[in-house]
Design a protein around this motif. Structure first.
Motif, short mmCIF file in Angstrom:
data_model
loop_
_atom_site.label_atom_id
_atom_site.label_comp_id
_atom_site.label_asym_id
_atom_site.label_seq_id
_atom_site.Cartn_x
_atom_site.Cartn_y
_atom_site.Cartn_z
N ALA A 275 -18.47 7.22 22.36
CA ALA A 275 -18.21 6.44 21.15
C ALA A 275 -19.30 6.76 20.13
CB ALA A 275 -18.19 4.95 21.45
N TYR A 276 -18.90 6.90 18.88
CA TYR A 276 -19.83 7.28 17.81
C TYR A 276 -19.57 6.42 16.59
CZ TYR A 276 -20.25 11.42 20.75
OH TYR A 276 -20.43 12.27 21.81
N GLN A 277 -20.63 6.19 15.84
CA GLN A 277 -20.49 5.53 14.56
C GLN A 277 -20.74 6.58 13.48
OE1 GLN A 277 -22.83 1.99 13.92
NE2 GLN A 277 -21.18 1.15 12.67
N LEU A 278 -19.69 6.89 12.75
CA LEU A 278 -19.76 7.98 11.78
C LEU A 278 -20.10 7.45 10.40
CD1 LEU A 278 -16.58 10.00 12.86
CD2 LEU A 278 -18.89 10.07 13.80
N GLY A 279 -21.23 7.85 9.89
CA GLY A 279 -21.60 7.53 8.51
C GLY A 279 -21.65 6.06 8.20
N GLY A 280 -22.07 5.23 9.13
CA GLY A 280 -22.17 3.80 8.88
C GLY A 280 -20.84 3.08 8.90
N GLY A 281 -19.77 3.78 9.27
CA GLY A 281 -18.45 3.16 9.30
C GLY A 281 -18.13 2.55 10.65
N PRO A 282 -16.88 2.53 11.01
CA PRO A 282 -16.47 1.92 12.28
C PRO A 282 -16.85 2.78 13.47
CG PRO A 282 -14.61 2.96 11.25
CD PRO A 282 -15.73 3.08 10.27
N ILE A 283 -16.70 2.25 14.66
CA ILE A 283 -16.97 2.98 15.88
C ILE A 283 -15.76 3.84 16.21
CG2 ILE A 283 -17.61 2.79 18.30
CD1 ILE A 283 -19.67 1.72 16.31
N PHE A 284 -16.00 5.13 16.42
CA PHE A 284 -14.94 6.07 16.75
C PHE A 284 -15.07 6.41 18.24
CE2 PHE A 284 -12.67 10.04 16.96
CZ PHE A 284 -11.65 9.88 16.02
N VAL A 285 -14.02 6.13 19.02
CA VAL A 285 -14.09 6.32 20.47
C VAL A 285 -13.35 7.59 20.87
CG1 VAL A 285 -14.40 3.88 20.98
CG2 VAL A 285 -12.08 4.79 20.81
N GLN B 44 -24.08 -1.38 12.77
CA GLN B 44 -23.57 -2.22 11.71
C GLN B 44 -22.21 -1.73 11.20
OE1 GLN B 44 -26.23 -1.95 8.41
NE2 GLN B 44 -26.14 0.28 8.29
N ASN B 45 -21.50 -2.63 10.54
CA ASN B 45 -20.30 -2.30 9.76
C ASN B 45 -19.20 -1.66 10.59
OD1 ASN B 45 -18.74 -2.20 7.45
ND2 ASN B 45 -19.43 -0.13 6.90
N GLU B 46 -18.98 -2.16 11.83
CA GLU B 46 -17.97 -1.55 12.66
C GLU B 46 -16.55 -1.84 12.17
OE1 GLU B 46 -17.04 -4.74 16.18
OE2 GLU B 46 -18.75 -3.42 16.43
N ASN B 47 -16.40 -2.86 11.33
CA ASN B 47 -15.07 -3.18 10.81
C ASN B 47 -14.79 -2.49 9.48
OD1 ASN B 47 -14.19 -4.85 12.90
ND2 ASN B 47 -15.39 -6.57 12.10
N GLY B 48 -15.66 -1.55 9.10
CA GLY B 48 -15.44 -0.81 7.87
C GLY B 48 -14.51 0.35 8.08
N ARG C 221 -15.61 9.64 5.88
CA ARG C 221 -14.79 10.62 5.18
C ARG C 221 -13.40 10.06 4.94
NH1 ARG C 221 -11.17 13.69 8.15
NH2 ARG C 221 -11.15 13.30 10.38
N ARG C 222 -12.82 10.42 3.84
CA ARG C 222 -11.49 9.94 3.49
C ARG C 222 -10.45 10.66 4.33
NH1 ARG C 222 -9.23 7.58 -1.08
NH2 ARG C 222 -7.05 8.10 -1.51
N GLN C 223 -9.61 9.88 5.01
CA GLN C 223 -8.56 10.47 5.82
C GLN C 223 -7.28 10.55 5.00
OE1 GLN C 223 -7.89 9.69 9.76
NE2 GLN C 223 -10.02 9.47 10.34
N ARG C 224 -6.73 11.72 4.92
CA ARG C 224 -5.55 11.95 4.09
C ARG C 224 -4.30 11.97 4.96
NH1 ARG C 224 -2.83 16.67 2.60
NH2 ARG C 224 -4.35 17.89 3.74
N LEU C 225 -3.27 11.31 4.50
CA LEU C 225 -2.00 11.34 5.21
C LEU C 225 -1.35 12.69 4.98
CD1 LEU C 225 0.27 10.03 6.81
CD2 LEU C 225 1.19 9.15 4.67
N MET C 226 -1.35 13.52 6.02
CA MET C 226 -0.81 14.87 5.88
C MET C 226 0.69 14.92 6.08
SD MET C 226 -3.76 17.14 7.69
CE MET C 226 -2.99 18.62 7.06
N LYS C 227 1.19 13.94 6.83
CA LYS C 227 2.61 14.02 7.13
C LYS C 227 3.12 12.64 7.51
CE LYS C 227 5.85 16.26 10.30
NZ LYS C 227 5.94 17.12 11.49
N SER C 228 4.26 12.25 6.97
CA SER C 228 4.93 11.04 7.40
C SER C 228 6.31 11.44 7.87
CB SER C 228 5.04 10.06 6.22
OG SER C 228 5.88 8.98 6.59
#
Length: 637
Positions: free
Chosen positions: A494-504, A415-419, A423-430
């Motif tokens: 491919a994994y679904q992390l914490g009910g979020g999107p699919i991470f390949v 479920q919820n692959e479009n979420g 974990r919150r991803q932080r922008l470390m560098k632009s």
């Protein structure tokens, strides 16, 4: 109300003028020149070769050549070996033709004036021609004998007759931008066109290489620009990926050119999806399609709209608009080819890419193979100064280090692959590429140590060095989750992390740097396939001019190389009545390093064995530059 609008415009212009004045004053400050000492600044510069060259087997000057005189009449060549008599047609090539305009020099490889090459093959013999694409940019530059149109890495000479109002208004006129279509060649209907990442394509005469017309795709579809690599289907329909604009922000648009008469006039938007960031649409060089989906891979290299405005106001080169977010994931969008709607979305670790090898559906999965890099430093490596100084830069090979990776996207997911990720991803560098490219306009400090020590894709691989390219090492954070990939003969996951999107998570197809990949396109586009062909991107290899055949099923490679020889993108041509996927030949144009700049050749390899069948050699009246992409037109004589 009119008075209020005028007042606001005056205020904006006043602020811009003040900013420009400050900018110009800053530019006039004296710069401190630093004398470069390779022993002091690059202590590793002489460890590989006694003469101090980091890459003694790589001759970078093959990219620095400029065509001084066109070869408009077919030049007969000398055949060595055997060229199959069934091979009848024209290998057409496109790429950088000249670095020079009058006394000025372009600063980036992508800025060079487009040059076409033609190898006409008939009954075992070959002729060669070359000719510049007669773009409006080329005409303007030649008329002024200076660079008057801003390119990707080169700012134009300011025109004193153009006010700041002219420069701002030019942002809304496509004809004011460069139309230098120097990347690729593709057929649309029964005509051939040159492409780049602008809205302009040029129709060429495939026999004389004359430029016959210029088409602005924006006039028919409304796209701002499109990729250099459309897809040509077996029925003649053409698809391309473009960037469009809507009231809610920028969107990626799939443009369809239906086969038949008036393909441009009948073009339409087949599908569109919103960009991840409204002010930073992603940089797109190619895209994919399968039987049921358009595949859009959105990398975190973006085109900053705010930076674009600055480039127009301050007359900067276009690469100053690019911005790289190195802690943001890549997105894989699967767009339904029937409805035009977004069907699936996946994420992966950050990577940069230029070319997708192939993509297809199999057993409720979408498989996509991509030539991947850790970051977009290879774009900066193609600046004139970087190419000229590569032999004293021990980091240059790392900047170009890439590998072909396979991503497998499971269509039967949780479920919820479009979420979003749990974990919150932080922008470390632009990091804006303009910070690097701007230094090319002034003396450049050489690096004293590597800025690219970690060149893996894995966050917790703390032992990475410049020679460690373990792209597919598994991260411990995946251990608690089930692998959703059930497809056989692949290590991709491919994994679904914490009910979020699919991470390949990808698998490595070949431990060699591969670029400009080509397949048996007519029969295996969007289908399960076994082989692709590429040139080496490893500048520190024993032979950087290697051609590579990769078996993606057995994960094996065959290669061809010759000392001091630098072939172009290999193009597969099937033999008559071919049965197996690799029944045919591989064609590549060849040039040589050193003092052999007035020599060019056509190489013909057996696609099964990668053994040479024959070649045709030409001695020209001037330098022949290295090309980028091309197209084989069967029976075009």
């Amino acid at each position: 109300m009119d008075f209020l609008i005028v007042s606001m415009l005056v205020a904006i212009v006043t602020v811009v003028l003040k900013l420009r004045t400050t900018y110009l004053l800053f530019q006039r400050k004296p710069r401190i020149k630093v004398k470069y000492d390779p022993k002091q600044h690059d202590p590793q510069a002489n460890v590989i070769d006694g003469s101090g060259r980091c890459y003694p087997n790589c001759d970078s000057t093959v990219w620095l050549r400029s065509c001084e005189k066109e070869i408009t009449e077919p030049l007969e060549g000398h055949v060595i070996g055997t060229i199959p008599v069934w091979l009848n047609g024209s290998l057409l090539r496109n790429g950088p033709g000249s670095w020079k305009v009058g006394d000025m020099t372009f600063q980036h490889l992508f800025d060079c004036s487009a040059l076409l090459h033609r190898f006409a093959i008939h009954n075992g013999s070959v002729t060669y021609q070359n000719r510049f694409v007669q773009t409006e940019t080329l005409k303007k530059n030649n008329a002024a004998q200076r660079i008057v149109v801003t390119e990707f890495g080169t700012a134009a000479v300011p025109d004193p007759c153009h006010s700041i109002f002219d420069r701002v208004s030019a942002m809304f006129r496509p004809e004011s931008a460069s139309d230098n279509s120097m990347i690729s060649i593709y057929p649309i209907g029964d005509e051939l066109y040159t492409f780049a990442e602008t809205p302009f394509v040029h129709r060429i005469n495939p026999r004389t290489l004359a430029t016959e017309a210029r088409i602005c795709v924006s006039d028919y579809t409304g796209v701002i620009h499109h990729t250099s690599h459309p897809h040509v289907l077996s029925n003649g329909t053409v698809y391309n990926l473009g960037l469009g604009s809507t009231k809610s922000g920028p969107v990626y648009q799939i443009i369809c050119f239906p086969h038949g008469e008036d393909m441009f006039e009948n073009a339409y938007v087949k599908a569109q999806i919103p960009c991840r960031w409204k002010l930073n649409p992603g940089y797109m060089h190619t895209f994919g399609l399968t039987e049921n989906y358009f595949v859009i891979v959105e990398q975190p290299l973006s085109v900053s709209l705010s930076e674009y405005i600055k480039t127009q106001v301050f007359n900067q080169n276009m690469s100053a608009c690019l911005k790289w977010f190195d802690d943001k994931p890549c997105y894989f969008y699967l767009v339904d080819r029937q409805t035009g709607e977004l069907a699936h979305k996946f994420q992966s670790n950050t990577f940069f890419y230029m070319h997708i090898i192939n993509q297809y559906e199999q057993d409720d999965h979408v498989v996509i193979d991509i030539c991947c890099y850790k970051n977009p430093e290879m774009i900066n490596s193609m600046y004139l100064e970087s190419i000229m100084n590569m032999q004293s830069n021990p980091n240059y090979a790392a900047e170009f280090r890439g590998r072909p990776l396979r991503f497998v996207l499971p269509l039967t997911t949780l479920q919820n692959e479009n979420g979003y990720l749990g974990r919150r991803q932080r922008l470390m560098k632009s990091m804006t590429l303009s910070a690097i490219s701007a230094r090319l306009q002034q003396p450049k400090l050489k690096r004293s140590q590597s800025d690219y020590e970690d060149v893996t894709f894995i966050e917790n691989n703390t032992n990475a060095t410049t020679d460690d390219f373990n792209f597919t090492a598994k991260n411990d954070k995946y251990k608690p989750f089930a692998n959703l990939v059930t497809l056989g003969n692949t290590k991709a996951e491919a994994y679904q992390l914490g009910g979020g999107p699919i991470f390949v998570h990808p698998e490595l197809l070949c431990d060699l740097g591969c670029e400009t990949p080509r397949i048996n396109y007519d029969r295996y586009l969007a289908k399960p396939y076994q082989y692709f062909y590429a040139i080496s991107s490893d500048v520190d290899a024993d032979n950087p001019g290697t051609l590579i055949k990769v078996d993606v099923i057995n994960k094996t490679c065959l290669t061809w190389c010759e000392e001091n020889c630098f072939p172009s993108e290999p193009i597969f041509v099937p033999s008559p009545n071919a049965i197996e996927e690799d029944d045919g030949v591989v064609l590549a144009s060849m040039i040589w390093g050193g003092l052999n700049e007035n020599k060019v050749g056509l190489l013909v390899l057996c696609a099964k064995t990668m053994n040479e069948l024959g070649r045709c050699m030409f001695h020209t009246n001037g330098p022949v530059p290295k090309c980028l992409h091309g197209w084989y037109a069967k029976d075009l004589l």
